[in-house]
Enzyme design. Structure first.
Site, PDB file in Angstrom:
ATOM      1  N   THR A   1       8.467  -9.983  21.843  1.00  0.00           N
ATOM      2  CA  THR A   1       9.452  -9.676  23.215  1.00  0.00           C
ATOM      3  C   THR A   1      10.404  -9.871  23.336  1.00  0.00           C
ATOM      4  OG1 THR A   1       7.789 -11.940  24.653  1.00  0.00           O
ATOM      5  CG2 THR A   1      10.785 -12.117  25.328  1.00  0.00           C
TER       6      THR A   1
ATOM      7  N   SER B   1       4.410  -6.575  30.110  1.00  0.00           N
ATOM      8  CA  SER B   1       4.916  -7.834  29.788  1.00  0.00           C
ATOM      9  C   SER B   1       4.726  -7.122  28.455  1.00  0.00           C
ATOM     10  CB  SER B   1       3.000  -8.471  29.788  1.00  0.00           C
ATOM     11  OG  SER B   1       3.457  -9.541  29.175  1.00  0.00           O
ATOM     12  N   THR B   2       5.316  -8.224  27.422  1.00  0.00           N
ATOM     13  CA  THR B   2       5.204  -7.818  26.269  1.00  0.00           C
ATOM     14  C   THR B   2       3.755  -7.299  25.472  1.00  0.00           C
ATOM     15  OG1 THR B   2       7.864  -8.709  25.805  1.00  0.00           O
ATOM     16  CG2 THR B   2       6.281  -9.086  24.301  1.00  0.00           C
TER      17      THR B   2
ATOM     18  N   THR C   1     -20.023  -0.834 -20.780  1.00  0.00           N
ATOM     19  CA  THR C   1     -20.357  -2.125 -20.147  1.00  0.00           C
ATOM     20  C   THR C   1     -19.505  -3.563 -20.534  1.00  0.00           C
ATOM     21  OG1 THR C   1     -22.220  -2.517 -21.105  1.00  0.00           O
ATOM     22  CG2 THR C   1     -21.960  -0.942 -18.602  1.00  0.00           C
TER      23      THR C   1
ATOM     24  N   SER D   1      10.180   2.359 -22.968  1.00  0.00           N
ATOM     25  CA  SER D   1      10.843   0.910 -23.941  1.00  0.00           C
ATOM     26  C   SER D   1      12.385   1.471 -24.407  1.00  0.00           C
ATOM     27  CB  SER D   1       9.873   0.765 -25.296  1.00  0.00           C
ATOM     28  OG  SER D   1      10.957   0.014 -25.862  1.00  0.00           O
TER      29      SER D   1
ATOM     30  N   LYS E   1       8.315   5.589 -27.191  1.00  0.00           N
ATOM     31  CA  LYS E   1       7.065   4.859 -26.993  1.00  0.00           C
ATOM     32  C   LYS E   1       6.776   5.395 -25.296  1.00  0.00           C
ATOM     33  CE  LYS E   1       5.101  -0.176 -25.851  1.00  0.00           C
ATOM     34  NZ  LYS E   1       4.903  -0.272 -24.491  1.00  0.00           N
TER      35      LYS E   1
END
Length: 472
Positions: free
Chosen positions: A100, A139-140, A186, A317, A323
């Site tokens: 609203t 309406s809202t 896997t 890093s 790195k």
């Protein structure tokens, strides 16, 4: 010196900044909901303003407001759509009241701009009233869900466009790496040969399914309940208005909108938002799985898996010189975590609806908009800053696949599972290759072994079987 004007709403009087275009309802909502510190989403506001514009056009057509009022309301809406006055939308995106406050914030701003255009004063709604004129027939409970759906559709369209670019990049990589052979894994253990191109093609297939699901979300979101007013019965709305209003909105938005078949259902139930959220969650999960794979395959570079190299994007890093971290897949993972969490919020909010209305649409939109924006950004950076620049360690992969014990699987149909298992353990213990052990024991001729261990045939379903049948 700050100057104020005095306004009232149904609760009482409020002091409003003299030059503000919002009113008492908006100010009260700002004070009641200091939640996120953020403002409404721009696409949502655009949609809300378009709804108001469509309603004014239809109301004037039916002589429910004057042409002068309609023109003033459209003037206000067009100014807002052009980006003016937007700082007057002051309501937090997470709010009580089923939206609203969103609706009244728009009604008040539009009314004040319109009144000023007609020569009136801010806060004096004698020519265009926020409720009686701007909100007429509404309406809202039908304005806000309709606006939210329009915004979501536009976000999904943008996400689809970016997704098409990602699919093109994955297709390009699958072609580039089609002859780069490696060992498949896997449960993180060596399995059988595969090409790097096949792996990237599988990523493309997963994303393509997600892409197609987005069309389903757009379709279900295109059913709107505008015309339902408070609970779906259309109370206080002209019957012709109820029948025609979605058609007017369709023309204004350019979207293929349809009115819900049952307006009570369209007002009560928000399963379309949950469906859309689940599609985003699925997409996020696919992206996160792909990102996990990219991080694993690029791990190292000296002591990890090291199948591929990700583009260097920034220092990894503050203490370890040189790195480099997989920052792009990492950020995609985090976006996925957020989208999955947002889906939980949407699930709870959709379930929490009671009787004729769900009061929790504000948080649903807040979370869905957040997921859509973040996912769009995530797949852009994944494509541009990661996938497009991936390279393969071809020589290393070729060497590994030739030496891998997993090659014995291709021999099992010819020498049996037990003998193949024995060779695998012997290779593990001695460090010799499967090829060397097979030739050493005279199990298969070198020519036949070359055919059986042809990597291209090993990764292509049916080729080995065809060769065997031809020989017979």
């Amino acid at each position: 010196m700050t100057r104020f004007r005095r306004e009232h709403d149904s609760v009482g009087e409020m002091d409003i900044l003299e030059n503000a275009y919002y009113g008492a309802n908006s100010k009260r909502a700002e004070e009641n909901f200091p939640i996120t510190g953020l403002k409404a989403d721009d696409k949502f506001l655009d949609a809300l303003i378009e709804v108001k514009k469509a309603c004014a056009i239809e109301n004037e057509k039916l002589d429910l407001i004057t042409t002068e009022q309609k023109d003033a309301i459209l003037y206000a809406c067009d100014k807002l759509l052009d980006g003016e006055y937007r700082d007057n939308f002051i309501v937090d995106p997470i709010q009580g009241g089923a939206g609203t406050s969103y609706n009244m914030n728009a009604n008040e701003i539009i009314a004040n701009i319109a009144n000023e255009k007609l020569g009136g004063r801010l806060g004096v709604y004698d020519m265009v009233h926020p409720n009686d004129d701007v909100n007429k027939g509404q309406s809202t409970n039908d304005v806000i869900p309709t606006s939210g759906k329009i915004a979501l559709i536009r976000y999904f369209i943008e996400l689809k466009d970016e997704c098409e670019n990602l699919l093109a990049s994955l297709e390009k990589k699958s072609e580039e790496f089609k002859d780069v052979y490696k060992m498949g894994r896997t449960q993180l253990q060596d399995a059988v040969p595969i090409s790097l191109g096949q792996e990237f093609n599988a990523y493309k297939c997963a994303i393509k399914r997600d892409y197609k699901r987005m069309d389903s979300a757009i379709k279900i979101l295109s059913s709107v309940n505008l015309g339902a007013t408070a609970i779906g019965t259309g109370l206080n709305a002209d019957s012709t208005y109820v029948k025609e209003i979605v058609g007017v909105l369709k023309e204004i938005t350019g979207l293929d909108l349809k009115q819900a078949e049952d307006l009570v259902d369209g007002t009560q139930n928000l399963d379309s938002f949950l469906f859309s959220s689940s599609i985003l969650k699925t997409f996020a999960t696919s992206l996160s799985k792909i990102s996990n794979d990219l991080r694993l395959m690029s791990s190292g570079p000296q002591t990890g898996i090291g199948d591929i190299n990700l583009p260097v994007r920034q220092a990894g890093s503050s203490i370890m010189p040189g790195k480099v971290n997989p920052v792009i897949p990492e950020v995609v993972n985090q976006v996925a975590f957020a989208a999955i969490g947002n889906d939980t919020t949407v699930t709870m909010a959709v379930e929490a609806g009671q009787l004729e209305l769900n009061a929790f649409e504000p948080v649903i939109f807040y979370k869905l908009f957040e997921s859509l924006r973040a996912l769009k950004g995530a797949i852009y950076t994944l494509r541009v800053n990661c996938i497009d620049g991936i390279t393969a360690n071809k020589e290393k992969l070729q060497d590994e696949v030739e030496k891998c014990i997993g090659l014995v699987t291709a021999l099992a149909p010819h020498i049996g599972y037990e003998k193949s298992s024995e060779l695998a353990h012997k290779a593990q213990d001695t460090g010799k290759t499967i090829r060397a052990l097979v030739l050493e024991e005279g199990l298969i001729s070198e020519d036949e072994l070359d055919k059986m261990l042809d990597f291209k045939k090993m990764i292509t379903p049916g080729i080995l079987e065809e060769d065997q049948l031809n020989e017979k």
